[in-house]
Design a protein around this motif. Structure first.
Motif, mmCIF file in Angstrom:
data_model
loop_
_atom_site.group_PDB
_atom_site.id
_atom_site.type_symbol
_atom_site.label_atom_id
_atom_site.label_comp_id
_atom_site.label_asym_id
_atom_site.label_seq_id
_atom_site.Cartn_x
_atom_site.Cartn_y
_atom_site.Cartn_z
ATOM 1 N N ILE A 53 54.132 11.680 42.349
ATOM 2 C CA ILE A 53 53.050 13.153 43.072
ATOM 3 C C ILE A 53 53.672 12.876 44.427
ATOM 4 O O ILE A 53 54.440 12.448 45.339
ATOM 5 C CB ILE A 53 51.980 11.675 43.809
ATOM 6 C CG1 ILE A 53 50.892 10.950 42.428
ATOM 7 C CG2 ILE A 53 51.036 12.247 44.577
ATOM 8 C CD1 ILE A 53 49.906 10.260 42.732
ATOM 9 N N GLU A 85 48.132 3.838 38.727
ATOM 10 C CA GLU A 85 48.752 4.860 38.043
ATOM 11 C C GLU A 85 49.348 4.293 36.684
ATOM 12 O O GLU A 85 49.962 5.328 36.328
ATOM 13 C CB GLU A 85 49.672 5.468 39.305
ATOM 14 C CG GLU A 85 48.569 5.872 40.156
ATOM 15 C CD GLU A 85 50.378 5.996 41.221
ATOM 16 O OE1 GLU A 85 51.798 6.160 41.031
ATOM 17 O OE2 GLU A 85 49.942 6.444 42.400
ATOM 18 N N ASP A 88 49.587 7.664 34.238
ATOM 19 C CA ASP A 88 50.455 7.919 35.078
ATOM 20 C C ASP A 88 51.169 8.264 34.154
ATOM 21 O O ASP A 88 52.342 9.112 33.724
ATOM 22 C CB ASP A 88 50.802 8.476 36.479
ATOM 23 C CG ASP A 88 49.363 9.099 37.086
ATOM 24 O OD1 ASP A 88 49.372 9.194 38.245
ATOM 25 O OD2 ASP A 88 48.937 9.577 36.757
ATOM 26 N N ASN B 41 44.099 17.647 47.998
ATOM 27 C CA ASN B 41 45.140 17.799 47.600
ATOM 28 C C ASN B 41 46.284 17.114 48.417
ATOM 29 O O ASN B 41 46.895 15.652 48.825
ATOM 30 C CB ASN B 41 46.074 18.772 46.396
ATOM 31 C CG ASN B 41 47.272 18.276 45.644
ATOM 32 O OD1 ASN B 41 47.197 17.187 45.577
ATOM 33 N ND2 ASN B 41 48.564 19.449 46.047
ATOM 34 N N PHE B 44 44.727 13.564 49.406
ATOM 35 C CA PHE B 44 44.900 12.740 48.365
ATOM 36 C C PHE B 44 46.346 12.156 48.383
ATOM 37 O O PHE B 44 47.250 10.861 48.599
ATOM 38 C CB PHE B 44 45.029 13.507 46.909
ATOM 39 C CG PHE B 44 45.654 12.963 45.589
ATOM 40 C CD1 PHE B 44 46.701 13.457 45.042
ATOM 41 C CD2 PHE B 44 45.394 11.325 45.656
ATOM 42 C CE1 PHE B 44 47.073 13.000 44.247
ATOM 43 C CE2 PHE B 44 45.924 10.286 44.269
ATOM 44 C CZ PHE B 44 46.918 11.673 44.073
ATOM 45 N N HIS B 48 47.574 8.046 49.409
ATOM 46 C CA HIS B 48 48.647 7.644 48.622
ATOM 47 C C HIS B 48 49.920 7.176 48.836
ATOM 48 O O HIS B 48 50.637 6.335 48.671
ATOM 49 C CB HIS B 48 49.049 8.655 47.449
ATOM 50 C CG HIS B 48 50.643 8.331 46.399
ATOM 51 N ND1 HIS B 48 50.605 7.809 45.745
ATOM 52 C CD2 HIS B 48 51.698 8.963 46.668
ATOM 53 C CE1 HIS B 48 51.334 7.533 44.817
ATOM 54 N NE2 HIS B 48 52.078 8.644 45.197
ATOM 55 N N GLU B 70 42.773 7.714 49.061
ATOM 56 C CA GLU B 70 43.689 7.970 47.867
ATOM 57 C C GLU B 70 42.573 8.449 46.522
ATOM 58 O O GLU B 70 42.607 9.241 46.151
ATOM 59 C CB GLU B 70 44.981 7.545 47.412
ATOM 60 C CG GLU B 70 45.173 7.852 46.467
ATOM 61 C CD GLU B 70 46.811 6.822 45.594
ATOM 62 O OE1 GLU B 70 46.891 5.599 46.353
ATOM 63 O OE2 GLU B 70 47.364 7.152 44.434
ATOM 64 N N LYS B 71 42.149 6.700 46.120
ATOM 65 C CA LYS B 71 41.434 6.885 44.894
ATOM 66 C C LYS B 71 40.471 8.109 45.360
ATOM 67 O O LYS B 71 39.965 8.483 44.075
ATOM 68 C CB LYS B 71 40.511 5.851 44.672
ATOM 69 C CG LYS B 71 41.288 4.527 43.995
ATOM 70 C CD LYS B 71 40.322 3.405 43.695
ATOM 71 C CE LYS B 71 41.184 2.403 42.391
ATOM 72 N NZ LYS B 71 40.574 1.693 43.087
ATOM 73 N N ARG B 74 41.982 11.404 44.980
ATOM 74 C CA ARG B 74 41.724 11.713 43.790
ATOM 75 C C ARG B 74 40.425 12.290 43.233
ATOM 76 O O ARG B 74 40.587 13.276 42.550
ATOM 77 C CB ARG B 74 42.717 10.813 43.043
ATOM 78 C CG ARG B 74 42.956 11.203 41.955
ATOM 79 C CD ARG B 74 44.764 10.214 40.796
ATOM 80 N NE ARG B 74 44.792 10.833 39.920
ATOM 81 C CZ ARG B 74 46.413 10.162 39.889
ATOM 82 N NH1 ARG B 74 46.247 8.826 39.833
ATOM 83 N NH2 ARG B 74 47.600 10.709 38.519
ATOM 84 N N LYS B 77 40.086 15.903 43.696
ATOM 85 C CA LYS B 77 41.179 16.468 43.478
ATOM 86 C C LYS B 77 40.224 17.105 41.955
ATOM 87 O O LYS B 77 40.622 17.672 41.138
ATOM 88 C CB LYS B 77 41.984 15.797 43.081
ATOM 89 C CG LYS B 77 43.259 16.739 42.991
ATOM 90 C CD LYS B 77 44.432 15.832 43.683
ATOM 91 C CE LYS B 77 45.341 15.613 42.437
ATOM 92 N NZ LYS B 77 46.603 17.244 42.122
ATOM 93 N N ASP B 78 40.154 15.985 41.087
ATOM 94 C CA ASP B 78 40.301 15.610 39.246
ATOM 95 C C ASP B 78 39.011 16.717 38.777
ATOM 96 O O ASP B 78 38.840 17.300 38.024
ATOM 97 C CB ASP B 78 40.085 14.063 38.838
ATOM 98 C CG ASP B 78 41.427 13.994 39.278
ATOM 99 O OD1 ASP B 78 41.740 13.135 38.811
ATOM 100 O OD2 ASP B 78 42.701 14.582 39.564
#
Lengths: 121, 128
Positions: A53, A85, A88, B41, B44, B48, B70-71, B74, B77-78
């Motif tokens: 990331i 993750e 990922d 983003n 995020f 992170h 973060e979750k 994200r 974002k997704d």
């Protein structure tokens, strides 16, 4: 042995560079995926330690670029993962990453073993 | 938890963690004015990074708070959906708790327990 550490976070750049150098490896740092690919035009590291990331080009995009370059695709890549993750990591492996290390639970013995397994002595 | 001496990295941690907290605040304020995928983003990535650093330093309450952010971002974002006003406000409140904990680390080297603030945010954001 030279390791290219691809990591945008200054804390982790310093942390991992310090720990890797303490173990006797040489370290080159790239601050994101764009810089990593630029450096790889002239640098041939023994291994790439890749954060997933990052701004600009992320780890997935880097893996994609590496796999499409015949001069780079055989450089082993270890990716960083952290909590939550796992998907990922699977995606990274499907793009060519050899293995992963947990970035936030530092275990140098584990990292060292993985490096040794990927890079012949 | 990491069983290594991380004290030599504490100062750098505080510097970068406070920068990430500021970045998140700035981006949240931008989102309040205009929704943007790039801004989501940025939040995020900053959350992170803050999570990852906090984990390696052993600051698990901070890491959990950052993981929640973060979750959440994200997910935005997704799914490319707009961030609700409630989540924006909740994020600011959680960020205040994160800053409080970072200040405590500066003065005492140990983090504050901000689990309650994290729990409240998780409810607002609909995450577990």
């Amino acid at each position: 042995m030279k390791i290219l550490l691809v990591e945008d976070d200054p804390f982790f750049q310093k942390f991992y560079a310090t720990k890797i150098k303490e173990a006797g490896y040489e370290v080159e740092i790239a601050g994101d995926g764009v810089e990593a690919l630029e450096k790889l035009q002239s640098l041939r590291p023994t291994l790439i330690l890749l954060d997933m990331i990052m701004p600009r080009k992320d780890g997935f995009e880097v893996l994609q670029s590496l796999s499409q370059d015949s001069s780079l695709k055989d450089i082993p890549v270890l990716v960083f993962s952290t909590l939550g993750e796992e998907k990922d990591v699977e995606r990274a492996k499907s793009l060519g990453a050899k293995d992963y290390v947990n970035k936030s639970f530092f275990d140098f013995d584990n990292l060292h073993e993985k490096i040794k397994s990927l890079v012949p002595a | 938890m990491v069983d290594i001496d991380v004290s030599q990295f504490r100062k750098l941690y505080l510097t970068t963690a406070l920068e990430y907290a500021q970045k998140i605040e700035d981006q949240l304020k931008m989102l309040a004015v205009q929704q943007s995928a790039d801004t989501v983003n940025e939040i995020f990535i900053a959350a992170h990074s803050l999570k990852s650093q906090s984990l390696i330093m052993g600051y698990t309450s901070l890491a959990d708070a950052s993981l929640s952010l973060e979750k959440t971002y994200r997910r935005y974002k997704d799914t490319a959906t707009e961030v609700s006003k409630a989540v924006l406000e909740g994020s600011m409140t959680l960020l205040a708790a994160i800053r409080f904990s970072l200040k405590k680390i500066e003065s005492s080297e140990s983090e504050a327990n901000i689990a309650d603030a994290t729990g409240t945010f998780k409810q607002i954001a609909g995450i577990n």
